[in-house]
Design a protein around this motif. Structure first.
Motif, PDB file in Angstrom:
ATOM      1  N   ALA A  64       0.822  -1.213   0.000  1.00  0.00           N
ATOM      2  CA  ALA A  64       0.000   0.000   0.000  1.00  0.00           C
ATOM      3  C   ALA A  64       0.855   1.263   0.000  1.00  0.00           C
ATOM      4  O   ALA A  64       0.351   2.343  -0.313  1.00  0.00           O
ATOM      5  N   HIS A  65       2.125   1.130   0.349  1.00  0.00           N
ATOM      6  CA  HIS A  65       3.022   2.282   0.403  1.00  0.00           C
ATOM      7  C   HIS A  65       4.246   2.079  -0.490  1.00  0.00           C
ATOM      8  O   HIS A  65       5.326   2.609  -0.195  1.00  0.00           O
ATOM      9  N   SER A  66       4.070   1.292  -1.559  1.00  0.00           N
ATOM     10  CA  SER A  66       5.189   0.974  -2.443  1.00  0.00           C
ATOM     11  C   SER A  66       4.695   0.930  -3.890  1.00  0.00           C
ATOM     12  O   SER A  66       3.527   0.630  -4.142  1.00  0.00           O
ATOM     13  N   GLU A  67       5.606   1.210  -4.820  1.00  0.00           N
ATOM     14  CA  GLU A  67       5.223   1.231  -6.234  1.00  0.00           C
ATOM     15  C   GLU A  67       6.451   1.045  -7.111  1.00  0.00           C
ATOM     16  O   GLU A  67       7.543   1.469  -6.762  1.00  0.00           O
ATOM     17  N   VAL A  68       6.240   0.403  -8.259  1.00  0.00           N
ATOM     18  CA  VAL A  68       7.265   0.292  -9.290  1.00  0.00           C
ATOM     19  C   VAL A  68       6.847   1.239 -10.412  1.00  0.00           C
ATOM     20  O   VAL A  68       5.839   1.014 -11.076  1.00  0.00           O
ATOM     21  N   GLY A  69       7.604   2.306 -10.609  1.00  0.00           N
ATOM     22  CA  GLY A  69       7.298   3.253 -11.667  1.00  0.00           C
ATOM     23  C   GLY A  69       8.269   3.093 -12.827  1.00  0.00           C
ATOM     24  O   GLY A  69       9.385   2.616 -12.661  1.00  0.00           O
ATOM     25  N   PHE A  70       7.805   3.480 -14.016  1.00  0.00           N
ATOM     26  CA  PHE A  70       8.690   3.441 -15.179  1.00  0.00           C
ATOM     27  C   PHE A  70       8.413   4.628 -16.090  1.00  0.00           C
ATOM     28  O   PHE A  70       7.365   5.267 -16.011  1.00  0.00           O
ATOM     29  N   GLU A  71       9.391   4.900 -16.936  1.00  0.00           N
ATOM     30  CA  GLU A  71       9.313   6.020 -17.872  1.00  0.00           C
ATOM     31  C   GLU A  71       9.983   5.598 -19.170  1.00  0.00           C
ATOM     32  O   GLU A  71      11.061   5.004 -19.153  1.00  0.00           O
ATOM     33  N   VAL A  72       9.334   5.917 -20.314  1.00  0.00           N
ATOM     34  CA  VAL A  72       9.882   5.565 -21.619  1.00  0.00           C
ATOM     35  C   VAL A  72       9.557   6.682 -22.619  1.00  0.00           C
ATOM     36  O   VAL A  72       8.521   7.339 -22.507  1.00  0.00           O
ATOM     37  N   ARG A  73      10.426   6.889 -23.573  1.00  0.00           N
ATOM     38  CA  ARG A  73      10.187   7.874 -24.629  1.00  0.00           C
ATOM     39  C   ARG A  73       9.052   7.396 -25.528  1.00  0.00           C
ATOM     40  O   ARG A  73       8.971   6.221 -25.875  1.00  0.00           O
ATOM     41  N   HIS A  74       8.178   8.337 -25.917  1.00  0.00           N
ATOM     42  CA  HIS A  74       7.076   8.056 -26.827  1.00  0.00           C
ATOM     43  C   HIS A  74       7.205   8.973 -28.030  1.00  0.00           C
ATOM     44  O   HIS A  74       7.311  10.200 -27.867  1.00  0.00           O
ATOM     45  N   MET A  75       7.248   8.389 -29.224  1.00  0.00           N
ATOM     46  CA  MET A  75       7.400   9.138 -30.484  1.00  0.00           C
ATOM     47  C   MET A  75       8.677   9.977 -30.499  1.00  0.00           C
ATOM     48  O   MET A  75       8.788  10.922 -31.265  1.00  0.00           O
ATOM     49  N   MET A  76       9.596   9.674 -29.619  1.00  0.00           N
ATOM     50  CA  MET A  76      10.888  10.351 -29.534  1.00  0.00           C
ATOM     51  C   MET A  76      10.754  11.816 -29.110  1.00  0.00           C
ATOM     52  O   MET A  76      11.727  12.550 -29.105  1.00  0.00           O
ATOM     53  N   ILE A  77       9.543  12.271 -28.738  1.00  0.00           N
ATOM     54  CA  ILE A  77       9.347  13.683 -28.408  1.00  0.00           C
ATOM     55  C   ILE A  77       8.834  13.914 -26.988  1.00  0.00           C
ATOM     56  O   ILE A  77       8.851  15.036 -26.501  1.00  0.00           O
ATOM     57  N   SER A  78       8.332  12.856 -26.332  1.00  0.00           N
ATOM     58  CA  SER A  78       7.806  13.019 -24.981  1.00  0.00           C
ATOM     59  C   SER A  78       8.048  11.732 -24.202  1.00  0.00           C
ATOM     60  O   SER A  78       8.602  10.775 -24.730  1.00  0.00           O
ATOM     61  N   LYS A  79       7.606  11.723 -22.966  1.00  0.00           N
ATOM     62  CA  LYS A  79       7.778  10.548 -22.117  1.00  0.00           C
ATOM     63  C   LYS A  79       6.425  10.067 -21.624  1.00  0.00           C
ATOM     64  O   LYS A  79       5.546  10.867 -21.317  1.00  0.00           O
ATOM     65  N   VAL A  80       6.280   8.765 -21.553  1.00  0.00           N
ATOM     66  CA  VAL A  80       5.101   8.134 -20.956  1.00  0.00           C
ATOM     67  C   VAL A  80       5.557   7.507 -19.653  1.00  0.00           C
ATOM     68  O   VAL A  80       6.608   6.862 -19.598  1.00  0.00           O
ATOM     69  N   ARG A  81       4.772   7.719 -18.610  1.00  0.00           N
ATOM     70  CA  ARG A  81       5.072   7.123 -17.306  1.00  0.00           C
ATOM     71  C   ARG A  81       3.970   6.151 -16.941  1.00  0.00           C
ATOM     72  O   ARG A  81       2.816   6.309 -17.336  1.00  0.00           O
ATOM     73  N   GLY A  82       4.344   5.157 -16.174  1.00  0.00           N
ATOM     74  CA  GLY A  82       3.371   4.179 -15.712  1.00  0.00           C
ATOM     75  C   GLY A  82       3.866   3.529 -14.438  1.00  0.00           C
ATOM     76  O   GLY A  82       4.932   3.865 -13.920  1.00  0.00           O
ATOM     77  N   ALA A  83       3.071   2.588 -13.955  1.00  0.00           N
ATOM     78  CA  ALA A  83       3.415   1.909 -12.704  1.00  0.00           C
ATOM     79  C   ALA A  83       2.909   0.478 -12.729  1.00  0.00           C
ATOM     80  O   ALA A  83       1.984   0.131 -13.474  1.00  0.00           O
ATOM     81  N   PHE A  84       3.530  -0.327 -11.890  1.00  0.00           N
ATOM     82  CA  PHE A  84       3.111  -1.703 -11.617  1.00  0.00           C
ATOM     83  C   PHE A  84       2.905  -1.835 -10.119  1.00  0.00           C
ATOM     84  O   PHE A  84       3.500  -1.101  -9.333  1.00  0.00           O
ATOM     85  N   ALA A  85       2.115  -2.810  -9.729  1.00  0.00           N
ATOM     86  CA  ALA A  85       1.941  -3.137  -8.315  1.00  0.00           C
ATOM     87  C   ALA A  85       2.892  -4.270  -7.937  1.00  0.00           C
ATOM     88  O   ALA A  85       3.070  -5.220  -8.700  1.00  0.00           O
ATOM     89  N   PHE A  86       3.484  -4.150  -6.765  1.00  0.00           N
ATOM     90  CA  PHE A  86       4.269  -5.255  -6.230  1.00  0.00           C
ATOM     91  C   PHE A  86       3.328  -6.394  -5.846  1.00  0.00           C
ATOM     92  O   PHE A  86       2.239  -6.157  -5.328  1.00  0.00           O
ATOM     93  N   LYS A  87       3.753  -7.632  -6.072  1.00  0.00           N
ATOM     94  CA  LYS A  87       3.055  -8.789  -5.507  1.00  0.00           C
ATOM     95  C   LYS A  87       3.578  -9.007  -4.094  1.00  0.00           C
ATOM     96  O   LYS A  87       2.823  -9.203  -3.164  1.00  0.00           O
ATOM     97  N   GLU A  88       4.893  -8.997  -3.985  1.00  0.00           N
ATOM     98  CA  GLU A  88       5.548  -9.196  -2.686  1.00  0.00           C
ATOM     99  C   GLU A  88       7.023  -8.864  -2.817  1.00  0.00           C
ATOM    100  O   GLU A  88       7.572  -8.854  -3.911  1.00  0.00           O
TER     101      GLU A  88
END
Length: 182
Positions: free
Chosen positions: A18-42
């Protein structure tokens, strides 16, 4: 060598999802960044008296991917990317800890979509302390990067203007809080 970390207590810590997260960032179309997250299982952190002998094992629920766009998330779950039906979990198992100035480097093996590669995360300790319920917790942020193609995540589309739709390099940030187990 003794490393002094304020509040450090040896023991086994379990991740507080509940107090943890896996975040990521990747270039999109070479002009901007998309960010997202995953949930930890354990995740389990084993902290011996010597912090340089610490270890971690972590599992992430790949189907939990969230980029704030359900269409994109569905595509990421598909066989074009993570193939969550056949590879529902991403794992990390540490192989060593090294000092790096006032912080640490955590080396380990990351497995995505059935492919395991060595990675290194820069670890910044947030600290340790007693929570309002009498438990003891630690927190940290780990940052690293991978080339997604090395893990079999090779789908892409060429752009008319040159370049590709999705960048190769993925920045990963893990924000983690864990509770000492009695």
């Amino acid at each position: 060598m003794t490393i002094d970390i304020p509040g450090y207590k040896a023991g086994t810590y379990a991740l507080d999802p509940a107090h943890s997260e896996v975040g990521f960032e990747v270039r999109h179309m070479m002009i901007s960044k998309v960010r997202g997250a995953f949930a930890f299982k354990e995740a389990t952190f084993t902290l011996p008296e010597n912090p340089l002998e610490a270890s971690v094992t972590a599992k992430v629920d790949v189907a939990s991917v969230d980029t704030k766009d359900e269409g994109r998330d569905g595509h990421l779950r598909s066989a074009d990317f993570f193939d969550t039906e056949n590879h529902p979990t991403m794992t990390f198992v540490s192989t060593g800890v090294r000092e790096n100035g006032g912080d640490f480097l955590v080396d380990g093996d990351l497995t995505i979509k059935g492919t395991t590669k060595p990675v290194t995360f820069e670890l910044e300790l947030g600290g340790f302390g007693t929570d309002p319920w009498g438990g003891y917790r630690g927190g940290a942020t780990a940052k690293g990067s991978i080339n997604r193609e090395e893990f079999g995540l090779t789908w892409n589309a060429a752009l008319e203007s040159g370049g590709v739709l999705v960048g190769k390099d993925i920045k990963i940030t893990l924000d983690m809080q864990a509770a000492l187990q009695e």
